[in-house]
Design an enzyme around this catalytic site. Structure first.
Site, PDB file in Angstrom:
ATOM      1  N   HIS A 205     -32.954 -15.785  14.239  1.00  0.00           N
ATOM      2  CA  HIS A 205     -34.392 -16.029  14.344  1.00  0.00           C
ATOM      3  C   HIS A 205     -34.822 -15.945  15.805  1.00  0.00           C
ATOM      4  O   HIS A 205     -33.985 -15.988  16.721  1.00  0.00           O
ATOM      5  CB  HIS A 205     -34.715 -17.419  13.799  1.00  0.00           C
ATOM      6  CG  HIS A 205     -33.875 -18.487  14.440  1.00  0.00           C
ATOM      7  ND1 HIS A 205     -34.115 -18.978  15.708  1.00  0.00           N
ATOM      8  CD2 HIS A 205     -32.769 -19.139  13.996  1.00  0.00           C
ATOM      9  CE1 HIS A 205     -33.213 -19.881  16.020  1.00  0.00           C
ATOM     10  NE2 HIS A 205     -32.369 -19.998  14.990  1.00  0.00           N
TER      11      HIS A 205
ATOM     12  N   ASP B 144       0.834  -1.201   0.000  1.00  0.00           N
ATOM     13  CA  ASP B 144       0.000   0.000   0.000  1.00  0.00           C
ATOM     14  C   ASP B 144       0.871   1.253   0.000  1.00  0.00           C
ATOM     15  O   ASP B 144       1.409   1.647   1.038  1.00  0.00           O
ATOM     16  CB  ASP B 144      -0.924  -0.024   1.221  1.00  0.00           C
ATOM     17  CG  ASP B 144      -1.855   1.173   1.273  1.00  0.00           C
ATOM     18  OD1 ASP B 144      -2.017   1.847   0.242  1.00  0.00           O
ATOM     19  OD2 ASP B 144      -2.437   1.430   2.354  1.00  0.00           O
TER      20      ASP B 144
ATOM     21  N   CYS C 191      -9.394   9.071  -9.336  1.00  0.00           N
ATOM     22  CA  CYS C 191     -10.567   9.895  -9.028  1.00  0.00           C
ATOM     23  C   CYS C 191     -10.209  11.363  -9.223  1.00  0.00           C
ATOM     24  O   CYS C 191      -9.286  11.873  -8.593  1.00  0.00           O
ATOM     25  CB  CYS C 191     -11.045   9.651  -7.599  1.00  0.00           C
ATOM     26  SG  CYS C 191     -12.527  10.595  -7.178  1.00  0.00           S
TER      27      CYS C 191
ATOM     28  N   GLU D 131     -28.571 -22.839   8.444  1.00  0.00           N
ATOM     29  CA  GLU D 131     -27.602 -23.114   9.500  1.00  0.00           C
ATOM     30  C   GLU D 131     -26.592 -24.173   9.061  1.00  0.00           C
ATOM     31  O   GLU D 131     -26.836 -24.955   8.136  1.00  0.00           O
ATOM     32  CB  GLU D 131     -28.350 -23.571  10.764  1.00  0.00           C
ATOM     33  CG  GLU D 131     -27.486 -23.890  11.973  1.00  0.00           C
ATOM     34  CD  GLU D 131     -26.622 -22.720  12.445  1.00  0.00           C
ATOM     35  OE1 GLU D 131     -25.816 -22.229  11.632  1.00  0.00           O
ATOM     36  OE2 GLU D 131     -26.739 -22.336  13.613  1.00  0.00           O
TER      37      GLU D 131
END
Length: 520
Positions: free
Chosen positions: A254, A125, A155, A323
């Protein structure tokens, strides 16, 4: 002569009885999952670190050991105090030496991570805005049998750039003692220093042989060139799905079901009376949030569908959200599993992430099953996911960047909504209990629990394993030692000794560290 095979007890996969000899390193680049260096490219404040961190989180989650090497961190380690944008001026020769040596120090650690520590992908980076710097990195990768993949973020929207600076850059250690206006002014001048020598990637001419993706205007357009392998194609697919629009993700289990009350795992039972109360409470909670265009997802199991029905909203059923499959242990209590399958019970207690139920699944399998869900979640805006404990743990581990060892033990209680809000380099989570009692289905980590297979066994594995290694502090102990060790590989990039502070600078600011269950 065919090798004799044996089935591993934990993962239930066939492996040779004797370890096969490792392939020679010269064969490295020919392997599908050979080590790769991802090279970030672009001007400051274009989202390179955002992409680096997010991509690393995703790759680690799917089981590809990945680590970010941020050259800015190395620079702050080498030069303890930051003065001004003058440090980044192209005519500041002393600073240029420091910056080049910091890049070399980062590459040294990249080599160690990929060659010795079991890493699969290293994200380099930095701005890497010149062809000279990128040529140096390519030479480094070739000498060490690593692949190189370039990600350039482009950009030109001043609003987006200013937003990035205000959200991230002015809070960096470089501007610890500055106000916002001073930090903004200095950082804009820093960008100007890079613009003078910026050479964008050019896949039509100079860089036609490079593997790369250009991300243009925060994902409005993409340009992809010469993708080499499966991992690179997954990286491209992921980058084309993420966005930076504000949104909220709600995750919950749930309502309590009958099997929860009985302590049984798996199955497809309906809600208990308290589970139905939770469904009503969840409906009221969703109304109070007043969310525009909320998407609701459930599994294909009864308890999640009953919970969603109470919302009186459209919902989508995902089989991928079912699940974890407990195989022969479905609908048994843990006591029954211990009595009926004592060896399986003990193996799972020792290695919960990698353990695979006989004829069932492991957490590792579940992560692979949930990858399409993650991709779609990244594309969406406001979403409510109603799922199950093991599934919720996997999703939460992705958003919170939790390791494979932590994942199976994340606490995801019943009748609690987890509100996730993406922020600059991570995700903020808020736990909201809806005040409906339920059983506790969480099981703490056993004292017998251990780490998974040796990370060095991953590279030639069909399914790479997640890395348990923590992020390490940048190591800049001896530049002289590093220069000597890299002289053969990088003959044109040998800088002299690094000063810890540049001559004549009155520096201010100092570096600070930043940073940003039941069933199974």
């Amino acid at each position: 002569m065919p090798l004799e095979l044996t089935q591993s007890r934990v993962q239930k996969i066939w492996v040779p009885v004797d370890h096969r000899p490792s392939l020679p390193r010269s064969c490295g680049p020919k392997l599908t999952n050979s080590p790769t260096v991802i090279v970030m490219v672009g001007l400051p404040a274009r989202g390179k670190t955002y992409i680096s961190k997010k991509l690393t989180r995703y790759l680690n989650w799917i089981g590809v050991p990945t680590k970010v090497f941020n050259v800015g961190e190395y620079r702050r380690e080498a030069v303890k105090q930051y003065s001004s944008y003058n440090f980044f001026r192209p005519d500041n020769e002393e600073a240029m030496k420091v910056r080049k040596q910091c890049a070399l120090a980062a590459l040294r650690d990249v080599k160690s991570y990929l060659a010795k520590e079991g890493g699969q992908i290293a994200v380099f980076d930095a701005t890497n805005t010149t062809r000279e710097r990128r040529h140096m990195i390519l030479h480094f990768a070739k000498e060490n049998d690593f692949k190189a993949f370039f990600i350039e973020s482009v950009c030109d929207d001043p609003t987006v750039v200013a937003s990035n600076i205000m959200e991230v850059k002015i809070s960096s250690p470089d501007y610890k003692d500055c106000n916002s206006a001073e930090a903004m002014d200095d950082f804009m001048k820093r960008i100007s220093c890079y613009e003078a020598s910026y050479q964008p990637l050019d896949p039509d001419k100079c860089d036609r042989d490079l593997s790369l993706i250009k991300v243009i205007d925060v994902g409005r357009r993409f340009l992809v060139n010469r993708v080499q392998d499966h991992i690179q194609s997954r990286i491209v697919y992921y980058l084309m799905n993420i966005h930076v629009q504000p949104r909220t993700i709600y995750l919950c289990r749930h309502g309590e079901n009958e099997h929860n009350l009985q302590g049984r795992i798996g199955g497809d039972s309906g809600l208990s009376s308290r589970g139905k109360k939770f469904a009503s409470a969840l409906s009221k909670f969703v109304e109070e949030q007043n969310l525009k265009d909320l998407r609701v997802w459930t599994s294909q199991l009864k308890s999640t569908i009953q919970t969603a029905e109470a919302l009186r909203l459209p919902y989508e059923q995902w089989k991928a959200l079912n699940e974890i499959d407990a195989g022969v242990c479905e609908e048994l209590t843990y006591e029954e599993i211990r009595d009926t399958y004592p060896e399986e019970y003990a193996l799972r207690e020792q290695d919960k992430y990698y353990y695979r139920y006989p004829t069932g699944e492991s957490y590792q399998d579940l992560v692979q099953r949930l990858e399409p869900v993650i991709m779609e979640l990244e594309r969406q805006e406001n979403v409510l996911v109603i799922c199950h404990q093991a599934v919720l743990r996997c999703l939460l581990a992705y958003f919170l960047d939790k390791s494979a060892e932590e994942m199976p033990y994340l606490k995801c209680p019943l009748h609690t909504v987890l509100k996730l809000t993406p922020v600059a380099y991570g995700c903020r989570v808020e736990s909201i209990y809806l005040n409906v009692e339920s059983v506790c289905t969480h099981r703490e980590r056993s004292e017998d629990a251990k780490k998974g297979p040796n990370p060095l066994m991953r590279r030639n594995s069909v399914t790479p394993l997640a890395s348990p290694e923590p992020t390490k502090k940048p190591r800049i102990n001896s530049f002289e030692e590093h220069v000597a060790s890299t002289s053969a590989a990088l003959p044109s990039c040998l800088p002299p000794e690094v000063p810890t502070q540049l001559p004549g600078q009155n520096m201010k600011g100092s570096r600070s560290s930043a940073d940003s269950s039941r069933k199974h």
